[in-house]
Scaffold this motif. Sequence first.
Motif, short mmCIF file in Angstrom:
data_model
loop_
_atom_site.label_atom_id
_atom_site.label_comp_id
_atom_site.label_asym_id
_atom_site.label_seq_id
_atom_site.Cartn_x
_atom_site.Cartn_y
_atom_site.Cartn_z
N PHE A 498 -13.84 -3.51 -13.83
CA PHE A 498 -12.90 -3.82 -14.08
C PHE A 498 -12.06 -3.24 -14.97
O PHE A 498 -11.49 -3.20 -15.59
N LEU A 499 -12.82 -2.25 -15.58
CA LEU A 499 -12.90 -1.05 -16.46
C LEU A 499 -10.80 -0.53 -15.95
O LEU A 499 -11.54 -0.04 -15.15
N MET A 500 -10.48 -0.53 -17.09
CA MET A 500 -9.10 0.23 -16.72
C MET A 500 -8.16 0.82 -17.43
O MET A 500 -7.72 -0.17 -18.53
N THR A 501 -7.38 1.88 -17.73
CA THR A 501 -6.70 1.93 -19.12
C THR A 501 -5.28 1.50 -18.80
O THR A 501 -4.81 0.47 -17.55
N PRO A 502 -4.46 1.13 -19.64
CA PRO A 502 -3.30 0.50 -18.71
C PRO A 502 -2.36 0.84 -18.43
O PRO A 502 -1.47 0.86 -17.83
N LYS A 503 -1.83 2.30 -18.23
CA LYS A 503 -1.57 3.20 -17.37
C LYS A 503 -2.06 3.23 -16.11
O LYS A 503 -1.39 2.96 -15.83
N GLN A 504 -3.21 2.79 -15.95
CA GLN A 504 -3.55 2.98 -14.54
C GLN A 504 -3.39 0.89 -14.29
O GLN A 504 -2.74 1.25 -12.99
N TYR A 505 -3.51 0.37 -15.19
CA TYR A 505 -3.00 -0.97 -14.73
C TYR A 505 -1.56 -1.35 -14.15
O TYR A 505 -1.26 -2.27 -13.38
N ASN A 506 -1.03 -0.92 -15.12
CA ASN A 506 0.35 -0.54 -15.15
C ASN A 506 0.88 -0.03 -13.51
O ASN A 506 2.29 -0.93 -12.95
N THR A 507 0.30 1.03 -13.07
CA THR A 507 0.97 1.74 -11.53
C THR A 507 0.44 0.71 -10.10
O THR A 507 0.85 0.42 -10.00
N MET A 508 -0.39 -0.17 -11.05
CA MET A 508 -1.70 -0.87 -9.59
C MET A 508 -0.18 -2.03 -10.01
O MET A 508 0.23 -2.54 -8.37
N TRP A 509 -0.22 -2.11 -10.84
CA TRP A 509 0.94 -3.93 -11.35
C TRP A 509 2.64 -3.14 -10.64
O TRP A 509 3.01 -3.56 -9.55
N ILE A 510 2.45 -2.05 -10.40
CA ILE A 510 4.23 -1.51 -9.69
C ILE A 510 4.33 -1.65 -8.79
O ILE A 510 5.29 -1.70 -8.41
N LEU A 511 2.98 -0.76 -7.93
CA LEU A 511 3.51 0.05 -6.85
C LEU A 511 3.18 -1.64 -5.75
O LEU A 511 3.41 -1.55 -4.85
N THR A 512 2.19 -2.36 -6.46
CA THR A 512 1.93 -3.39 -5.24
C THR A 512 3.50 -4.23 -5.70
O THR A 512 3.35 -5.12 -5.37
N ASP A 513 4.41 -4.50 -6.70
CA ASP A 513 5.52 -5.12 -6.47
C ASP A 513 6.37 -4.05 -5.80
O ASP A 513 7.01 -5.25 -4.57
N LEU A 514 6.90 -3.17 -6.19
CA LEU A 514 7.32 -2.18 -4.82
C LEU A 514 7.03 -2.71 -3.50
O LEU A 514 7.82 -2.71 -2.76
N THR A 515 5.75 -2.83 -3.28
CA THR A 515 4.84 -2.66 -1.77
C THR A 515 5.40 -3.93 -0.94
O THR A 515 5.90 -3.94 0.14
N SER A 516 5.37 -4.84 -1.80
CA SER A 516 5.55 -6.62 -1.92
C SER A 516 6.55 -6.33 -1.76
O SER A 516 7.20 -7.51 -0.28
N ALA A 517 7.66 -5.96 -2.33
CA ALA A 517 8.99 -6.11 -2.25
C ALA A 517 10.02 -5.26 -0.89
O ALA A 517 10.26 -6.15 0.15
N PHE A 518 9.21 -4.37 -0.20
CA PHE A 518 9.46 -3.51 -0.05
C PHE A 518 9.33 -4.68 2.14
O PHE A 518 10.66 -4.97 3.26
N LEU A 519 8.04 -5.04 1.92
CA LEU A 519 7.71 -5.55 2.99
C LEU A 519 7.91 -6.99 3.48
O LEU A 519 8.92 -7.57 4.35
N ILE A 520 8.58 -7.36 2.16
CA ILE A 520 9.14 -8.81 2.22
C ILE A 520 10.18 -8.72 2.70
O ILE A 520 10.98 -8.87 3.77
N ALA A 521 11.17 -8.34 2.08
CA ALA A 521 13.26 -7.17 2.79
C ALA A 521 12.47 -7.13 3.82
O ALA A 521 13.40 -6.99 4.79
N LEU A 522 12.23 -6.27 4.67
CA LEU A 522 12.18 -6.02 5.95
C LEU A 522 12.20 -6.66 6.61
O LEU A 522 12.32 -6.88 7.84
N ILE A 523 10.82 -7.79 6.32
CA ILE A 523 10.97 -8.91 7.28
C ILE A 523 12.04 -9.99 7.59
O ILE A 523 12.19 -10.38 8.77
N PHE A 524 12.16 -9.92 6.51
CA PHE A 524 13.82 -11.31 6.36
C PHE A 524 15.11 -9.97 7.05
O PHE A 524 15.71 -10.79 7.55
N ALA A 525 14.24 -9.31 7.06
CA ALA A 525 15.62 -8.09 7.82
C ALA A 525 15.72 -8.28 8.94
O ALA A 525 16.57 -8.42 9.84
N LEU A 526 14.56 -8.31 9.57
CA LEU A 526 14.40 -7.71 11.58
C LEU A 526 14.58 -9.51 11.69
O LEU A 526 14.74 -9.94 13.04
#
Length: 526
Positions: A498-526
């Motif tokens: 589980f060793l990672m740099t703060p930059k790697q962690y922030n990237t993982m966090w932001i990508l997870t939130d953005l991807t999930s927000a897009f999928l959830i919005a898409l599901i609600f829109a459909l």
Amino acid sequence: VVRQHLLQRYEHQPFISCLAGFYSCRWKRYQREKTEPGKCCCSMRECMFFPLLVAAFCVSLVFLYTWGEGKNDYNGFDWYNFGNLGFWFLWSLLILIVAAVLFAYISLLLVLAMCLLSEGQQLYLHWSHKIGTCLVLGFSLACLFALAVLWRDHQKTVRLSFQVTAPFLHIGAIAIMVLLSWPVALHAIRADKKVIQMIIVGPYLAILLFLFLIPLGMYSPCIREKGTLGPKPALIGHRGAPMVAPENTEMSFLKTIEYGGDGLETDVAISYDGVPFLMHDDTLRRTTNIQEVYPNDIDKDAAFFSWDALQKLNAGTWFLKASNKPFVGMGSLSKADQKQAMNQSIYKLSSFLRLADSHNKLVIFDLYHPPEKHPYRNSWIRIILDCILNESKIKRHLVLWLHNSVRSYVQAVAPGFQHIIGRKEPIEKLLKRNIVKLNLVYTDMSSEDIRKYAEANITTNYYVVNEPWLYSLAWCSGAHSVTTNAVHLLKDLNQPLFLMTPKQYNTMWILTDLTSAFLIALIFAL
């Protein structure tokens, strides 16, 4: 067109029949009811029970995670039960299997319920499943309560695990929220009132927002900049290598040396005729064949046997019996190792020290005060010091002296020992007593304390660390050494998990939130 529509509905029914059959035992079509728009998905009685199903899922998940992360201490749990019950059994593994099966069962019920809801079917949980749900909830709550009362340190283990698993638990929680977005959106659309829609969607969005922002409060010593990681903690074999050889035997210590261990830990008792020997338990019942040699003395304290009597016992055959395996997930031994294990006897302290000295290994031992009416109850420390200084003649700097009650006397008659202590104390007090190392239980692990003591040239050892995730946490926290049962496993760990740099962690966090927000919005829109 009408015929094609009816055919599609007819072909779709077997799927719904399976869902309703497994969930409600309603296999026939006329037994089921569809949810009308704007109406509740189930009767009032079922509405009261569905939250119980969700609660059983959550509580069983919490217990499964809690118990699973406690694998590091399974041996201690089983040893505790051995002391109370008188026979050895892997109770820890049994509890883990039961918890996993019950969680799988309740998860299946919840998935079936979600699928039925998405198909617009009314929920009716069969009475047998209702009993099963209550049993799962009761079992999980009872186990969590027992852990909280009887094994309070286990809570500290779970809190430590969050320091390395939290970033990945966060991703898992977000994934679950994405999966739940479909039934939530479906029910919100079917609701005919704005208030009901808000009741459905509001809590979901609140939980989702909380999960999106929770990384702001996360802390993990394994999230660090490159080049700031300290050296790999040294490995001290706890009773040798008890996962691959009988504990506290010559074979066990040789295996530790073979796997590259930096030190050896053991337990020392005094025989009735004054010979220091290695034994962890008060009795010889678990780790010898005393039932065959001295069947009338199986509950007799080990210290009340003479050395001649102890030499007649075999200390390795127990390890080869499937019913006596001390650790979960132990592999099988080679034929050569099996033959070697069968020939192990109780080990003398002097032989142990000579072995460590010949391989230049550190030694640390727990000393057991002889019981009452023992002839050497008042002179046992002198016997042990004589064994260390005169009989074995081990290099003094290799001895890590832990016993605290006669420390001043030991420092006077045996200068050169490295003195360690088993609790945290003010630095000034430790320096005054010439303490060079802390020997702490791993649940007291703190990167801040490690750093503070290291600045005063006081190193830190944690025990007993068996799991790779816990060793990784000790490594990231800056621990200097760990006492472990798993030298053969941890030696191959080239960097912390589980060793990672703060930059790697922030990237993982932001990508997870953005991807999930897009999928959830898409599901609600459909």
